[in-house]
Design a protein around this motif. Structure first.
Motif, PDB file in Angstrom:
ATOM      1  N   ALA A  17       0.825  -1.219   0.000  1.00 22.01           N
ATOM      2  CA  ALA A  17       0.000   0.000   0.000  1.00 22.01           C
ATOM      3  C   ALA A  17       0.854   1.262   0.000  1.00 22.01           C
ATOM      4  N   ALA A  18       2.071   1.171  -0.521  1.00 22.04           N
ATOM      5  CA  ALA A  18       3.011   2.306  -0.477  1.00 22.04           C
ATOM      6  C   ALA A  18       2.439   3.557  -1.151  1.00 22.04           C
ATOM      7  N   ALA A  23       0.508   9.141  -0.495  1.00 24.12           N
ATOM      8  CA  ALA A  23      -0.535  10.171  -0.507  1.00 24.12           C
ATOM      9  C   ALA A  23      -0.781  10.720   0.895  1.00 24.12           C
ATOM     10  N   VAL A  24      -0.840   9.834   1.873  1.00 27.67           N
ATOM     11  CA  VAL A  24      -1.080  10.260   3.260  1.00 27.67           C
ATOM     12  C   VAL A  24       0.066  11.139   3.758  1.00 27.67           C
ATOM     13  N   ASP A  38       9.477  13.066   0.528  1.00 28.26           N
ATOM     14  CA  ASP A  38      10.624  12.586  -0.245  1.00 28.26           C
ATOM     15  C   ASP A  38      11.209  11.300   0.330  1.00 28.26           C
ATOM     16  N   VAL A  39      11.144  11.162   1.658  1.00 29.91           N
ATOM     17  CA  VAL A  39      11.697   9.996   2.338  1.00 29.91           C
ATOM     18  C   VAL A  39      11.019   8.715   1.856  1.00 29.91           C
ATOM     19  N   LEU A  40       9.759   8.809   1.528  1.00 29.51           N
ATOM     20  CA  LEU A  40       8.995   7.671   1.006  1.00 29.51           C
ATOM     21  C   LEU A  40       9.048   7.645  -0.519  1.00 29.51           C
ATOM     22  N   PHE A  41       8.971   8.810  -1.120  1.00 32.27           N
ATOM     23  CA  PHE A  41       8.901   8.944  -2.577  1.00 32.27           C
ATOM     24  C   PHE A  41      10.154   8.383  -3.270  1.00 32.27           C
ATOM     25  N   ILE A  42      11.337   8.733  -2.781  1.00 30.09           N
ATOM     26  CA  ILE A  42      12.603   8.343  -3.432  1.00 30.09           C
ATOM     27  C   ILE A  42      12.767   6.824  -3.487  1.00 30.09           C
TER      28      ILE A  42
END
Length: 195
Positions: A17-18, A23-24, A38-42
């Motif tokens: 569910a990344a 989004a959250v 960014d920590v999750l996006f990258i």
């Protein structure tokens, strides 16, 4: 505490569910959360490069919606919600010094620099925009442009240059952000001197 939050956010990138978590995080980052999306996006872009621009779209939309929430909090509920949040993060002094010197041109500049480079933190600027009664239409357009530029540029860089770019960005993110903000402020200063 910050390190634990960073590690927890990074771990979300491995989950099925990344995209929902992205989004959250992008939403709450723009109004009250400490860790940037960014920590999750990258890591998500590195893991699935073909989805880089989908992730950039998700992050941009959620970030703009979160920014709208920050504007709404600042406009309608500063004392009840925004002031305690800013106090908790130690940003109330920054907020008050910005609030005392802001006009619409400065507000627009702050929206662009915080959207692109987190300088000052985006949650401070979105709330400040609401308190200052900054035009909501201009707020949304500037948020779409600044946040979209940030996420799509990161998607392109990471998708094009991979792990090397991730290491470069992670090691120099504050420096890159500071240089981008300085360039924008320089452009604004030149504009103000000519008018």
């Amino acid at each position: 505490m910050l390190r634990k939050l960073y590690t927890w956010t990074l771990a979300l990138a491995a989950r099925k569910a990344a995209a929902w978590w992205l989004a959250v995080i992008a939403f709450v980052e723009s109004s009250f959360f400490l860790v940037p999306a960014d920590v999750l996006f990258i890591p998500m872009v590195l893991a699935r490069p073909k989805r880089a621009y989908l992730y950039a779209t998700i992050a941009t939309i959620a970030s703009v919606l979160g920014g709208f929430m920050g504007w709404t909090i600042g406009h309608y509920a500063f004392e009840a919600i925004a002031k305690p949040v800013l106090t908790f993060y130690g940003k109330l002094d920054t907020f008050e010094s910005l609030a005392s010197a802001v006009d619409w041109k400065t507000m627009l500049l702050l929206l662009v620099t915080s959207g692109l480079a987190h300088l000052p933190p985006i949650k401070v600027v979105t709330i400040l925009s609401g308190v200052a009664n900054f035009n909501l239409g201009l707020f949304i357009v500037s948020a779409i442009v600044a946040r979209g530029a940030r996420f799509f540029a990161l998607a392109w860089l990471i998708n094009t240059f991979g792990e090397d770019m991730r290491h470069f960005i992670e090691k120099r993110l504050k420096l890159i952000s500071a240089l981008a903000a300085a360039a924008l402020i320089g452009v604004y200063a030149v504009y103000m001197l000519k008018h």
